[in-house]
Design an enzyme around this catalytic site. Structure first.
Site, PDB file in Angstrom:
ATOM      1  N   MET A  87      -8.743   8.811  -0.875  1.00  0.00           N
ATOM      2  CA  MET A  87      -9.635   9.261   0.196  1.00  0.00           C
ATOM      3  C   MET A  87     -10.093  10.692  -0.071  1.00  0.00           C
ATOM      4  O   MET A  87      -9.312  11.521  -0.531  1.00  0.00           O
ATOM      5  CB  MET A  87      -8.914   9.205   1.540  1.00  0.00           C
ATOM      6  N   GLY A 114       1.001  -2.223   4.211  1.00  0.00           N
ATOM      7  CA  GLY A 114       1.527  -0.872   4.155  1.00  0.00           C
ATOM      8  C   GLY A 114       2.761  -0.697   5.007  1.00  0.00           C
ATOM      9  O   GLY A 114       3.894  -0.828   4.541  1.00  0.00           O
ATOM     10  N   HIS A 144      -1.263  -1.319  -4.258  1.00  0.00           N
ATOM     11  CA  HIS A 144      -2.533  -0.865  -3.693  1.00  0.00           C
ATOM     12  C   HIS A 144      -2.502   0.644  -3.494  1.00  0.00           C
ATOM     13  O   HIS A 144      -1.581   1.183  -2.868  1.00  0.00           O
ATOM     14  CB  HIS A 144      -2.764  -1.572  -2.349  1.00  0.00           C
ATOM     15  N   MET A 186     -12.133  -4.930   5.133  1.00  0.00           N
ATOM     16  CA  MET A 186     -11.382  -3.975   5.952  1.00  0.00           C
ATOM     17  C   MET A 186     -11.218  -4.564   7.353  1.00  0.00           C
ATOM     18  O   MET A 186     -12.201  -4.866   8.021  1.00  0.00           O
ATOM     19  CB  MET A 186     -12.106  -2.635   6.021  1.00  0.00           C
ATOM     20  N   HIS A 232      -8.295   1.632  -4.568  1.00  0.00           N
ATOM     21  CA  HIS A 232      -9.309   1.499  -3.524  1.00  0.00           C
ATOM     22  C   HIS A 232      -9.932   2.867  -3.268  1.00  0.00           C
ATOM     23  O   HIS A 232      -9.298   3.750  -2.695  1.00  0.00           O
ATOM     24  CB  HIS A 232      -8.635   0.945  -2.262  1.00  0.00           C
ATOM     25  N   ASP A 237      -4.772   3.875  -2.185  1.00  0.00           N
ATOM     26  CA  ASP A 237      -5.939   4.342  -1.426  1.00  0.00           C
ATOM     27  C   ASP A 237      -6.274   5.784  -1.786  1.00  0.00           C
ATOM     28  O   ASP A 237      -5.464   6.691  -1.581  1.00  0.00           O
ATOM     29  CB  ASP A 237      -5.673   4.255   0.074  1.00  0.00           C
ATOM     30  N   GLY A 244      -9.269   4.861   6.710  1.00  0.00           N
ATOM     31  CA  GLY A 244      -8.939   6.275   6.768  1.00  0.00           C
ATOM     32  C   GLY A 244      -7.507   6.563   7.148  1.00  0.00           C
ATOM     33  O   GLY A 244      -6.952   7.583   6.759  1.00  0.00           O
ATOM     34  N   PHE A 245      -6.898   5.657   7.908  1.00  0.00           N
ATOM     35  CA  PHE A 245      -5.535   5.891   8.380  1.00  0.00           C
ATOM     36  C   PHE A 245      -4.740   4.589   8.364  1.00  0.00           C
ATOM     37  O   PHE A 245      -5.276   3.524   8.669  1.00  0.00           O
ATOM     38  CB  PHE A 245      -5.532   6.457   9.807  1.00  0.00           C
ATOM     39  N   GLY A 246      -3.455   4.690   8.027  1.00  0.00           N
ATOM     40  CA  GLY A 246      -2.581   3.534   8.074  1.00  0.00           C
ATOM     41  C   GLY A 246      -2.046   3.314   9.476  1.00  0.00           C
ATOM     42  O   GLY A 246      -2.224   4.137  10.372  1.00  0.00           O
ATOM     43  N   GLY A 247      -1.395   2.172   9.657  1.00  0.00           N
ATOM     44  CA  GLY A 247      -0.726   1.907  10.924  1.00  0.00           C
ATOM     45  C   GLY A 247      -1.607   1.389  12.044  1.00  0.00           C
ATOM     46  O   GLY A 247      -1.167   1.311  13.198  1.00  0.00           O
ATOM     47  N   ASP A 289      -7.292  -5.829   4.014  1.00  0.00           N
ATOM     48  CA  ASP A 289      -6.686  -4.497   4.074  1.00  0.00           C
ATOM     49  C   ASP A 289      -6.740  -3.966   5.502  1.00  0.00           C
ATOM     50  O   ASP A 289      -7.807  -3.640   6.001  1.00  0.00           O
ATOM     51  CB  ASP A 289      -7.430  -3.553   3.132  1.00  0.00           C
ATOM     52  N   GLY A 290      -5.553  -3.917   6.137  1.00  0.00           N
ATOM     53  CA  GLY A 290      -5.483  -3.303   7.458  1.00  0.00           C
ATOM     54  C   GLY A 290      -4.793  -4.155   8.502  1.00  0.00           C
ATOM     55  O   GLY A 290      -5.272  -5.231   8.858  1.00  0.00           O
ATOM     56  N   GLY A 291      -3.643  -3.694   8.951  1.00  0.00           N
ATOM     57  CA  GLY A 291      -2.962  -4.357  10.056  1.00  0.00           C
ATOM     58  C   GLY A 291      -2.315  -5.680   9.727  1.00  0.00           C
ATOM     59  O   GLY A 291      -2.044  -6.481  10.633  1.00  0.00           O
ATOM     60  N   SER A 324       0.831  -1.200   0.000  1.00  0.00           N
ATOM     61  CA  SER A 324       0.000   0.000   0.000  1.00  0.00           C
ATOM     62  C   SER A 324       0.864   1.247   0.000  1.00  0.00           C
ATOM     63  O   SER A 324       1.605   1.505   0.952  1.00  0.00           O
ATOM     64  CB  SER A 324      -0.922   0.011   1.226  1.00  0.00           C
ATOM     65  N   MET A 345     -12.059   5.197  -1.313  1.00  0.00           N
ATOM     66  CA  MET A 345     -12.739   5.494  -0.053  1.00  0.00           C
ATOM     67  C   MET A 345     -13.387   6.863  -0.213  1.00  0.00           C
ATOM     68  O   MET A 345     -13.031   7.836   0.452  1.00  0.00           O
ATOM     69  CB  MET A 345     -11.742   5.487   1.103  1.00  0.00           C
TER      70      MET A 345
END
Length: 215
Positions: A36, A196, A32, A136, A65, A34, A141-144, A174-176, A7, A67
């Site tokens: 937004m 990411g 990927h 998701m 993606h 994102d 909305g936010f990475g990390g 997608d996420g974590g 990402s 959003m």
């Protein structure tokens, strides 16, 4: 072997060209991206001019993606600048079937993303038309952010729906995603891992992508 989609949201935006070069040299099949709008999610990332530049820098599959609200207004433009896969959020689409058909009519693969709270029943009637379901596993909305463990059951249930009906739909997470939880995510039924911070925060991003791709 899973598809790995680094990402770019986690990359250094001053070094996007170098990030693309790194991914080109890696075993990642997808990139990927994102997008937004500050409305659907509480953040603004990058838009079409940046993606058009990235398209010139890589031959990898661009997994875009969205959003954003009202994605149908921008679908043709994302096709024009080289998106291979265009994912919209079920929560942002009043007429999801129409959105999916619009994407596919332009020659792109159609993805549908579901926020953590959104039930699988929201896509059950159109699942046969979806190429990629993006689960998701953090709030968008936010990475990390950290992976939400209860999403493993959601992945398992989606995989069962796909297999039971004989669909060709792929499951993207997608996420974590980390090196530590990736095996469990894949065992639950995932096909594609968006990564990411795990990639761009690593001392050796190319090696990290290789480790993920061989799980």
């Amino acid at each position: 072997m899973p598809i790995i989609a680094p990402s770019l949201l986690a990359a250094d935006f001053l070094e996007i060209g170098k990030a693309c070069e790194m991914i080109n040299q890696s075993e990642a099949a997808w990139l990927h991206l994102d997008v937004m709008d500050g409305r659907f999610v509480p953040n603004i990332s990058f838009g079409t001019p940046v993606i058009a530049a990235i398209r010139k820098a890589t031959d990898k599959i661009l997994d875009v993606h969205l959003m954003i609200e009202e994605p149908e207004k921008y679908t043709p433009l994302f096709n024009e600048i080289g998106a291979n896969i265009l994912t919209v959020h079920a929560e942002a689409c009043s007429h999801l079937h129409r959105n999916i058909q619009q994407i596919k009519s332009l020659g792109m693969k159609a993805g549908v993303a579901l926020n953590p709270h959104t039930p699988l029943s929201s896509i059950e009637e159109v699942l046969q038309d979806i190429d990629v379901v993006c689960i998701m596993t953090v709030n968008p909305g936010f990475g990390g952010q950290k992976f939400i463990p209860s999403m493993l059951s959601k992945i398992e249930r989606l995989k069962k729906m796909i297999l039971t009906n004989g669909y060709n739909t792929q499951i993207e997470i997608d996420g974590g995603v980390t090196l530590e939880n990736a095996p469990e995510i894949l065992n639950a039924g995932a096909d594609i891992l968006v990564a990411g911070n795990t990639v761009f925060g690593a001392k050796d991003p190319i090696k990290t992508i290789e480790l993920l791709s061989k799980m």
